[in-house]
Scaffold this motif. Structure first.
Motif: not given
Length: 103
Positions: A87-103
């Protein structure tokens, strides 16, 4: 043709997407403070990768002054991928996000 616009929460979602999908130091058009450094994770073990993903995501997103906090990390490992949800807490609200990382 360019039409429409986005602002508020949609603009922040777009900013987060762009930051997390731009490799840092690879594009001269961007500041050295913009983007994420994930190429060094390829071939590493998940015990190294998981805490490192959390660090690099926080480092990348907190460069944007509209983002005040990055929390609630959850990780899934699928073969050669690690999926980080947060979750990213921002000036306009909370945003749920994801990042896929290749290993």
């Amino acid at each position: 043709t360019i039409s429409g616009y986005c602002d508020g929460i949609e603009a922040m979602k777009q900013a987060i997407y762009c930051i997390l999908n731009t490799e840092r130091f690879e594009h001269l058009i961007y500041s050295w403070n913009y983007g994420i450094e994930s190429n060094h994770l390829i071939g590493e073990s998940t015990t190294f990768v998981i805490p490192e993903i959390e660090r690099i995501i926080m480092e990348a997103l907190l460069q944007d002054t509209r983002i005040t906090e990055v929390t609630n990390f959850q990780f899934e490992v699928n073969k050669n991928q690690v999926i980080a949800k947060f979750s990213a807490i921002t000036a306009v609200g909370e945003i749920n996000a994801e990042k896929v990382v290749e290993i």
